[in-house]
Structures are given as C-alpha cells and as structure tokens.
Design a protein around this motif. Structure first.
Motif, PDB file in Angstrom:
ATOM      1  N   THR A   1      20.524   5.909   6.501  1.00  9.57           N
ATOM      2  CA  THR A   1      19.782   4.659   6.763  1.00  9.57           C
ATOM      3  C   THR A   1      18.597   4.169   5.510  1.00  9.57           C
ATOM      4  O   THR A   1      18.646   5.041   4.338  1.00  9.57           O
TER       5      THR A   1
ATOM      6  N   PHE B   1      16.319  -1.218   9.848  1.00  9.45           N
ATOM      7  CA  PHE B   1      16.261  -0.643   8.783  1.00  9.45           C
ATOM      8  C   PHE B   1      18.178  -0.899   9.094  1.00  9.45           C
ATOM      9  O   PHE B   1      18.690  -1.767  10.039  1.00  9.45           O
TER      10      PHE B   1
ATOM     11  N   LYS C   1      15.460   1.609   5.202  1.00 16.48           N
ATOM     12  CA  LYS C   1      14.192   1.370   5.964  1.00 16.48           C
ATOM     13  C   LYS C   1      13.869  -0.349   5.089  1.00 16.48           C
ATOM     14  O   LYS C   1      13.680   0.022   3.739  1.00 16.48           O
TER      15      LYS C   1
ATOM     16  N   ILE D   1      21.052   7.236  16.293  1.00 16.25           N
ATOM     17  CA  ILE D   1      19.527   6.830  16.014  1.00 16.25           C
ATOM     18  C   ILE D   1      18.984   7.429  17.241  1.00 16.25           C
ATOM     19  O   ILE D   1      18.918   7.231  18.053  1.00 16.25           O
TER      20      ILE D   1
ATOM     21  N   PRO E   1      24.407   4.368  16.513  1.00 14.91           N
ATOM     22  CA  PRO E   1      24.216   3.035  15.295  1.00 14.91           C
ATOM     23  C   PRO E   1      25.448   2.243  15.705  1.00 14.91           C
ATOM     24  O   PRO E   1      25.068   1.489  14.659  1.00 14.91           O
TER      25      PRO E   1
ATOM     26  N   ASN F   1      11.911   6.380   7.489  1.00 12.74           N
ATOM     27  CA  ASN F   1      13.127   6.167   7.679  1.00 12.74           C
ATOM     28  C   ASN F   1      13.639   7.329   7.991  1.00 12.74           C
ATOM     29  O   ASN F   1      14.702   7.776   6.997  1.00 12.74           O
TER      30      ASN F   1
ATOM     31  N   VAL G   1      22.026   1.305   9.073  1.00 14.33           N
ATOM     32  CA  VAL G   1      22.498   2.492   9.274  1.00 14.33           C
ATOM     33  C   VAL G   1      24.632   1.842   8.893  1.00 14.33           C
ATOM     34  O   VAL G   1      24.470   1.290   8.900  1.00 14.33           O
TER      35      VAL G   1
END
Ligand code: FES
Length: 110
Positions: A15, A30, A17, A67, A78, A57, A32
């Motif tokens: 990931t 963010f 951020k 997540i 995700p 993060n 992913v």
C-alpha cells in the motif's frame, strides 16, 4: 489528481498512503496493489470518521489479504472495499478512480 509511482508499490498487498487538501482540510487516501490491480480508497472507516491506519501506511493484515481498520478491527476486501466483518459490515470504503499511465498512477480526488 494525485500522482503515485507504481514502483512504490512492491508486491501483493502493498500500500501507499497519500494526503491532499480539500476545502482547507488535510485528508488522506491510499492505494493497494492486489491480485495484479491497483485500487484506491479514501482513508476513512465507514463506521466512524477515523483513518484506517494507526501506524502510517499500515492498512493490511499480516497476510496482506485484507484491509483492516486498526481502531476497531473492521475488515474490508481490498478489491471491492466492502466491509465483510466489524461494525460497518455491508458498507464499503469510498473508492477513488485510478488511471494507469506507464509507471505512474493517477488518483482522482472527488
Ligand atoms: S473506526 Fe474502523 S472499525 Fe471502527
């Protein structure tokens, strides 16, 4: 638009951020990388106005499959952003559009 370099996302479940200003307020989101695709979300749990990552993060569980909201443990998929466990079950993270261009991702901020 927010620019994110693809090379900052290394491996499944990684990931990155990012922060941005909206109406004078700092917000964050963010990206992913999951199952070969990039997904971006606002960094906000759906049951309270709290960011998902307590440590910056850190959005994923140990296996980098889900997540996780670090405050109360909600679990989100995700790929879809849907909450599958926790106080916001059935709701979804707010998805942001991602456009790929060579080695860069462009994240559309609403
Ligand atoms: S703030 Fe995330 S589950 Fe409560």
């Amino acid at each position: 638009m927010i620019e994110v370099k693809k090379k900052e996302l290394i491996g499944e479940g990684s990931t990155i951020k990012f922060e941005y200003q909206k109406e004078g307020v700092t917000q964050s989101g963010f990206v992913v990388f999951f199952e070969g695709q990039y997904h971006a979300y606002l960094n906000q749990c759906r049951h309270m106005l709290i960011e998902l990552d307590y440590k910056p993060n850190e959005f994923m569980d140990d296996q980098r499959q889900w997540i996780v909201c670090s405050t109360h443990g909600a679990i989100y998929h995700p790929k879809s952003g849907e909450c599958i466990s926790g106080p916001c079950r059935g709701e979804s993270l707010q998805k942001l559009n991602v456009t790929e261009s060579n080695d860069v991702l462009w994240i559309e901020i609403n």
